[in-house]
Design a protein around this motif. Structure first.
Motif, PDB file in Angstrom:
ATOM      1  N   UNK A  37       0.845  -1.204   0.000  1.00 26.97           N
ATOM      2  CA  UNK A  37       0.000   0.000   0.000  1.00 26.97           C
ATOM      3  C   UNK A  37       0.876   1.249   0.000  1.00 26.97           C
ATOM      4  N   UNK A  38       1.840   1.281   0.897  1.00 24.75           N
ATOM      5  CA  UNK A  38       2.726   2.441   1.019  1.00 24.75           C
ATOM      6  C   UNK A  38       3.471   2.689  -0.289  1.00 24.75           C
ATOM      7  N   UNK A  39       4.044   1.643  -0.856  1.00 25.53           N
ATOM      8  CA  UNK A  39       4.805   1.809  -2.099  1.00 25.53           C
ATOM      9  C   UNK A  39       3.916   2.279  -3.247  1.00 25.53           C
ATOM     10  N   UNK A  40       2.719   1.735  -3.340  1.00 23.52           N
ATOM     11  CA  UNK A  40       1.803   2.140  -4.412  1.00 23.52           C
ATOM     12  C   UNK A  40       1.348   3.592  -4.254  1.00 23.52           C
ATOM     13  N   UNK A  45       1.159   8.975  -6.046  1.00 29.22           N
ATOM     14  CA  UNK A  45       0.947  10.363  -5.629  1.00 29.22           C
ATOM     15  C   UNK A  45       2.241  11.154  -5.496  1.00 29.22           C
ATOM     16  N   UNK A  46       3.372  10.518  -5.827  1.00 29.58           N
ATOM     17  CA  UNK A  46       4.681  11.191  -5.799  1.00 29.58           C
ATOM     18  C   UNK A  46       4.971  11.821  -4.436  1.00 29.58           C
ATOM     19  N   UNK A  47       4.770  11.025  -3.385  1.00 28.50           N
ATOM     20  CA  UNK A  47       5.076  11.470  -2.018  1.00 28.50           C
ATOM     21  C   UNK A  47       5.937  10.407  -1.351  1.00 28.50           C
ATOM     22  N   UNK A  48       6.493  10.745  -0.202  1.00 31.64           N
ATOM     23  CA  UNK A  48       7.282   9.776   0.559  1.00 31.64           C
ATOM     24  C   UNK A  48       6.800   9.740   1.999  1.00 31.64           C
ATOM     25  N   UNK A  49       6.842   8.562   2.572  1.00 33.34           N
ATOM     26  CA  UNK A  49       6.456   8.347   3.956  1.00 33.34           C
ATOM     27  C   UNK A  49       7.694   8.144   4.814  1.00 33.34           C
ATOM     28  N   UNK A  50       7.627   8.577   6.058  1.00 30.15           N
ATOM     29  CA  UNK A  50       8.676   8.269   7.025  1.00 30.15           C
ATOM     30  C   UNK A  50       8.338   6.914   7.659  1.00 30.15           C
ATOM     31  N   UNK A  51       9.278   6.354   8.387  1.00 24.52           N
ATOM     32  CA  UNK A  51       9.013   5.098   9.097  1.00 24.52           C
ATOM     33  C   UNK A  51       7.851   5.265  10.072  1.00 24.52           C
ATOM     34  N   UNK A  52       7.822   6.405  10.739  1.00 23.31           N
ATOM     35  CA  UNK A  52       6.743   6.686  11.696  1.00 23.31           C
ATOM     36  C   UNK A  52       5.388   6.735  10.977  1.00 23.31           C
ATOM     37  N   UNK A  70      -0.884  16.006   3.359  1.00 17.12           N
ATOM     38  CA  UNK A  70       0.360  15.914   2.589  1.00 17.12           C
ATOM     39  C   UNK A  70       0.233  16.528   1.192  1.00 17.12           C
ATOM     40  N   UNK A  71      -0.911  16.347   0.574  1.00 14.31           N
ATOM     41  CA  UNK A  71      -1.091  16.799  -0.805  1.00 14.31           C
ATOM     42  C   UNK A  71      -1.897  18.085  -0.808  1.00 14.31           C
TER      43      UNK A  71
END
Length: 83
Positions: A37-40, A45-52, A70-71
Motif C-alpha cells: 500500500x505504502x509503495x503504491x 501520488x509522488x510522495x514519501x512516507x517516514x518510518x513513523x 500531505x497533498x
C-alpha cells in the motif's frame, strides 16, 4: 468512477468496501500488504512516507487524513473512500 486511492486499496486488500477498514479488522492487511500500500501510494501520488508514518497509517481513515494534509490542493472528493 473509483478514484486512484480506492483502486489501490481495494486491489491490494482484496475488498469491495473500504468503510472503517483497518489492520485489525481486515485479514488481508498484513505487513506485506501494508508495505505494498505504502509503495503504491508513494508511486501514484509522488510522495514519501517516514518510518513513523508507515507505522501509524493502520486504517483507511488515517491514510485519508494523512493524504489530505500531505497533498496540497487535494480535492476532498478524490479521497472519498466510502462508496
Amino acid at each position: 468512477m473509483e478514484n486512484k486511492l480506492d483502486k489501490i486499496l481495494k486491489k491490494i486488500l482484496k475488498v469491495k468496501n473500504l468503510k472503517n477498514l483497518n489492520t485489525k479488522n481486515c485479514k488481508n492487511w498484513d505487513s506485506i500488504a501494508q508495505m505494498t500500500i505504502i509503495m503504491q501510494i508513494e508511486e501514484s501520488f509522488k510522495i514519501q512516507f517516514t518510518d513513523k508514518d508507515i507505522y501509524n497509517l493502520n486504517s483507511i481513515e488515517k491514510i485519508k487524513k494523512f493524504l489530505k494534509k500531505k497533498i496540497k490542493n487535494w480535492n476532498t472528493e478524490q479521497l472519498n473512500l466510502v462508496k
